[in-house]
Enzyme design. Sequence first.
Site, PDB file in Angstrom:
ATOM      1  N   SER A   9       0.841  -1.198   0.000  1.00 31.95           N
ATOM      2  CA  SER A   9       0.000   0.000   0.000  1.00 31.95           C
ATOM      3  C   SER A   9       0.874   1.244   0.000  1.00 31.95           C
ATOM      4  CB  SER A   9      -0.892   0.018   1.242  1.00 31.95           C
ATOM      5  OG  SER A   9      -1.425   1.321   1.394  1.00 31.95           O
ATOM      6  N   HIS A  34      -1.329  -1.301  -4.177  1.00 30.65           N
ATOM      7  CA  HIS A  34      -2.602  -0.981  -3.525  1.00 30.65           C
ATOM      8  C   HIS A  34      -2.645   0.524  -3.282  1.00 30.65           C
ATOM      9  CE1 HIS A  34      -6.091  -2.030  -0.994  1.00 30.65           C
ATOM     10  NE2 HIS A  34      -5.645  -1.120  -0.137  1.00 30.65           N
ATOM     11  N   ASP A  36      -4.693   3.572  -1.717  1.00 31.36           N
ATOM     12  CA  ASP A  36      -5.720   3.905  -0.733  1.00 31.36           C
ATOM     13  C   ASP A  36      -6.213   5.336  -0.916  1.00 31.36           C
ATOM     14  OD1 ASP A  36      -6.015   1.556   0.937  1.00 31.36           O
ATOM     15  OD2 ASP A  36      -3.951   1.899   1.566  1.00 31.36           O
ATOM     16  N   MET A  38      -8.717   8.224   0.196  1.00 27.26           N
ATOM     17  CA  MET A  38      -9.525   8.613   1.366  1.00 27.26           C
ATOM     18  C   MET A  38     -10.045  10.035   1.205  1.00 27.26           C
ATOM     19  SD  MET A  38      -7.219   7.119   4.454  1.00 27.26           S
ATOM     20  CE  MET A  38      -6.452   5.483   4.352  1.00 27.26           C
ATOM     21  N   HIS A  67      -8.397   1.244  -3.808  1.00 26.17           N
ATOM     22  CA  HIS A  67      -9.300   0.992  -2.670  1.00 26.17           C
ATOM     23  C   HIS A  67      -9.911   2.329  -2.268  1.00 26.17           C
ATOM     24  CE1 HIS A  67      -9.518  -0.191   1.910  1.00 26.17           C
ATOM     25  NE2 HIS A  67     -10.714  -0.023   1.376  1.00 26.17           N
ATOM     26  N   MET A  69     -11.975   4.659  -0.182  1.00 30.32           N
ATOM     27  CA  MET A  69     -12.607   4.869   1.125  1.00 30.32           C
ATOM     28  C   MET A  69     -13.243   6.249   1.080  1.00 30.32           C
ATOM     29  SD  MET A  69      -9.507   3.185   3.280  1.00 30.32           S
ATOM     30  CE  MET A  69      -8.423   3.336   1.866  1.00 30.32           C
ATOM     31  N   MET A 138     -11.607  -6.055   5.397  1.00 33.46           N
ATOM     32  CA  MET A 138     -10.764  -5.163   6.192  1.00 33.46           C
ATOM     33  C   MET A 138     -10.472  -5.821   7.545  1.00 33.46           C
ATOM     34  SD  MET A 138     -10.169  -2.564   4.309  1.00 33.46           S
ATOM     35  CE  MET A 138      -9.206  -1.681   5.555  1.00 33.46           C
ATOM     36  N   GLY A 143      -8.630   3.943   7.382  1.00 36.67           N
ATOM     37  CA  GLY A 143      -8.291   5.334   7.669  1.00 36.67           C
ATOM     38  C   GLY A 143      -6.795   5.553   7.825  1.00 36.67           C
ATOM     39  N   PHE A 144      -6.126   4.547   8.387  1.00 35.54           N
ATOM     40  CA  PHE A 144      -4.706   4.748   8.687  1.00 35.54           C
ATOM     41  C   PHE A 144      -3.923   3.451   8.509  1.00 35.54           C
ATOM     42  CE2 PHE A 144      -7.252   7.688  11.087  1.00 35.54           C
ATOM     43  CZ  PHE A 144      -6.651   8.902  10.800  1.00 35.54           C
ATOM     44  N   GLY A 145      -2.690   3.601   8.075  1.00 31.79           N
ATOM     45  CA  GLY A 145      -1.783   2.462   8.059  1.00 31.79           C
ATOM     46  C   GLY A 145      -1.235   2.225   9.457  1.00 31.79           C
ATOM     47  N   GLY A 146      -0.567   1.103   9.629  1.00 30.57           N
ATOM     48  CA  GLY A 146       0.144   0.844  10.881  1.00 30.57           C
ATOM     49  C   GLY A 146      -0.724   0.445  12.056  1.00 30.57           C
ATOM     50  N   ASP A 176      -6.799  -6.612   4.181  1.00 37.71           N
ATOM     51  CA  ASP A 176      -6.151  -5.297   4.271  1.00 37.71           C
ATOM     52  C   ASP A 176      -6.150  -4.793   5.700  1.00 37.71           C
ATOM     53  OD1 ASP A 176      -5.175  -2.764   3.791  1.00 37.71           O
ATOM     54  OD2 ASP A 176      -6.900  -2.084   2.611  1.00 37.71           O
ATOM     55  N   GLY A 177      -4.938  -4.597   6.242  1.00 38.86           N
ATOM     56  CA  GLY A 177      -4.795  -3.941   7.535  1.00 38.86           C
ATOM     57  C   GLY A 177      -4.091  -4.791   8.578  1.00 38.86           C
ATOM     58  N   GLY A 178      -2.945  -4.284   9.031  1.00 44.70           N
ATOM     59  CA  GLY A 178      -2.244  -4.942  10.134  1.00 44.70           C
ATOM     60  C   GLY A 178      -1.574  -6.254   9.778  1.00 44.70           C
ATOM     61  N   GLY A 198       1.188  -2.353   4.165  1.00 44.78           N
ATOM     62  CA  GLY A 198       1.736  -1.000   4.148  1.00 44.78           C
ATOM     63  C   GLY A 198       3.029  -0.954   4.920  1.00 44.78           C
TER      64      GLY A 198
END
Length: 220
Positions: A9, A34, A36, A38, A67, A69, A138, A143-146, A176-178, A198
């Site tokens: 990402s 990817h 993102d 937003m 993606h 959002m 998800m 909203g946020f990476g990390g 997607d995410g974490g 990401g």
Amino acid sequence: MKNVLIAPSILSGNFAAMGEDVLDMARIGADWIHIDVMDGVFVPNLTFGFKMISDLRPISDMFFDAHLMIADPIRYVERFVKSGAQLVSFHYEAEKDIDGALDIIKKSGCKCGLAINPDTPVDVIAPYLHKLDLILVMSVFPGFGGQKFIDGSLERIKQAAELRDKYAPNALVEVDGGVNEGNAADIAAAGADVIVAGNAVFGASDRKKAVDILRKGKNL
Ligand code: DX5
Ligand code: ZN
């Protein structure tokens, strides 16, 4: 474990050097990019829009996985297709006319995906499965990476993969995410085909090694 596609990402990349980051991802053998998008309304953060994608398009032939959002994505999906994305996903929670938005993407000759937030029941995707090229599960609130991978997401990935197997065998399940080196193998085993990463890629000192480990599992 089966091989999964890795989609770094660029949210975690350097916004002042996006082109270099995309080229770097191609060089190290990442599968997709990817992207993102937003809007500060559907999620409490802002990133970039279709101009970013159309500016990146000529520098690489990598598969662009957008993606969205954004609220009411039907207003913009066609412009994202025209910008050069090969796949456009939007959120179930953000759109009243899901069929209409999917149809616009498909009619424009692009692949389409439907994303669901961690607190949305997986089976809401059932009526749309026959149209989908991708189900985006998800594993954090967008909203946020990390952020940390939410417990219980593995079960949701399994549910999505089961629905896919029954009703949309050609669709891919994307997570997607974490995602990190410690959970990627479990995510793939649960049924994911595409893994977004990401921080796990852009934050790594050796990005190529990070992608290889995410793709093949820690012990290989
Ligand atoms: C979250 C985004 C993700 C995010 C993933 O809103 O959709 O794609 O960038 O980043 P990591 O892998 O750091 O959780
Ligand atoms: Zn994303």
